[in-house]
Scaffold this active site. Structure first.
Site, PDB file in Angstrom:
ATOM      1  N   TYR A 148       0.703  -1.246  -0.024  1.00  0.00           N
ATOM      2  CA  TYR A 148      -0.034  -0.042  -0.060  1.00  0.00           C
ATOM      3  C   TYR A 148       0.819   1.322  -0.066  1.00  0.00           C
ATOM      4  CZ  TYR A 148      -3.459  -3.270   1.587  1.00  0.00           C
ATOM      5  OH  TYR A 148      -4.354  -4.375   1.742  1.00  0.00           O
ATOM      6  N   HIS A 177       1.083 -11.789   1.506  1.00  0.00           N
ATOM      7  CA  HIS A 177      -0.208 -11.035   0.709  1.00  0.00           C
ATOM      8  C   HIS A 177      -0.645 -11.858  -0.372  1.00  0.00           C
ATOM      9  CE1 HIS A 177      -1.222  -6.592  -0.400  1.00  0.00           C
ATOM     10  NE2 HIS A 177      -2.248  -7.254  -0.576  1.00  0.00           N
TER      11      HIS A 177
END
Length: 310
Positions: free
Chosen positions: A48, A108
């Site tokens: 992010y 992830h």
């Protein structure tokens, strides 16, 4: 805040605030406001590219006495390009977040890719414009690195993100420290009942990212089909005097998943927490189960040139 006990023995709030795609200039204010109204679980990721901004917000919250570190549950995720450097990537995230330990560290994606630099989270494409997957690193090696972050005291609980059922099964087979959480897309239009039940059966907490479907956030990325427009869900929302988003989140919690909605608007942040204050009837739960479309909205293939769920 309602919590659930993970297989690691730690408590995790059932509602978290997802921080993906929040603008950097609003991130600090959003986090501080969220803490003030009761949020204790924040879901970050190296990819992010906002961990440093999150760290500044956390540092201010601790310094001003708004909240103590031990009262928060901080999650972040290792990116594909760092699968061969798990401990280093974890330390990099901790440094940016300005904290001494993570409550939860997730893989992830189950997909090692070419490494360039710690924490840079690049998704390098090959000459064929397809994601350059690293075939020299196994997911078992990645998980061994995750386990090491626990033994070093950097992380309390470890888990998975975007893993399908059989990759989850494999991790359960080769792991010494079992995954405490598996985060994946699930909502009324993509219910994934088999994966949810498999995780629960084996002590892995299913956690819903994109719990409202993705169209409301970004139609170009996620498509225009949204459970928020569904007539059944709208009827249920009217019955309870709630928003459709609240019905989706309440349904997720009642099926015993944690939920990670995203919002920067203070009113919606409050509304998301209000789902802990009512219950859906068994009949309405079953009604929502009946509208599953098996509709996945999160499709990285649009930018990576391959179907990672193939």
């Amino acid at each position: 805040m309602s919590t659930v006990t993970l297989s690691s023995g730690y408590e995790m709030p059932v509602i978290g605030l997802g921080l993906w795609r929040l603008e950097k200039d609003e991130l600090k204010e959003v986090i501080l406001n969220a803490i003030k109204i009761g949020y204790r679980h924040f879901d970050c990721a190296a990819h992010y590219k906002s961990e440093a901004d999150v760290g500044e917000a956390l540092a201010e919250a601790f310094k001003t006495g708004l909240v103590k570190r031990e009262e928060l549950f901080i999650t972040t995720k290792i990116w594909n390009s760092d699968h061969g450097h798990v401990v280093e990537a974890c330390k990099n995230s901790l440094e940016k977040l300005q904290i001494d330990y993570l409550d939860l560290y997730l893989v992830h994606y189950p997909m090692p890719t070419k490494h360039n630099a710690i924490g840079k989270t690049a998704s390098l494409l090959g000459e064929d414009k397809v994601l350059d997957i690293d075939v020299t690193i196994s997911l078992q090696q990645t998980w061994e690195g995750m386990e090491k972050t626990v033994s070093l005291g950097l992380v309390r609980s470890i888990g998975l993100s975007n893993y399908e059922l059989f990759l989850t099964r494999d991790c359960l087979a080769y792991s010494k420290i079992k995954p405490a959480v598996s985060q994946f897309e699930t909502h009324p239009y993509f219910q994934r009942d088999s994966l949810v039940k498999f995780c629960m059966k084996h002590g892995v907490l299913p956690t819903a990212h994109t719990p409202l479907g993705g169209a409301a956030a970004n139609k170009d990325m996620f498509g225009s089909v949204s459970p928020l427009d569904d007539p059944v869900l709208n009827d249920v929302a009217k019955k309870y005097g709630k928003s459709v988003a609240q019905i989706c989140l309440r349904w997720g919690i009642q099926r015993k998943t944690a939920v990670i909605p995203k919002s920067s608007k203070i009113q919606r942040l409050k509304e998301n927490l209000e789902v802990l204050e009512f219950q859906l009837s068994d009949e309405d739960m079953q009604l929502i189960y009946s509208i599953d479309r098996k509709y996945r909205t999160s499709l990285p293939s649009k930018t990576w040139g391959l179907d990672v769920y193939a």
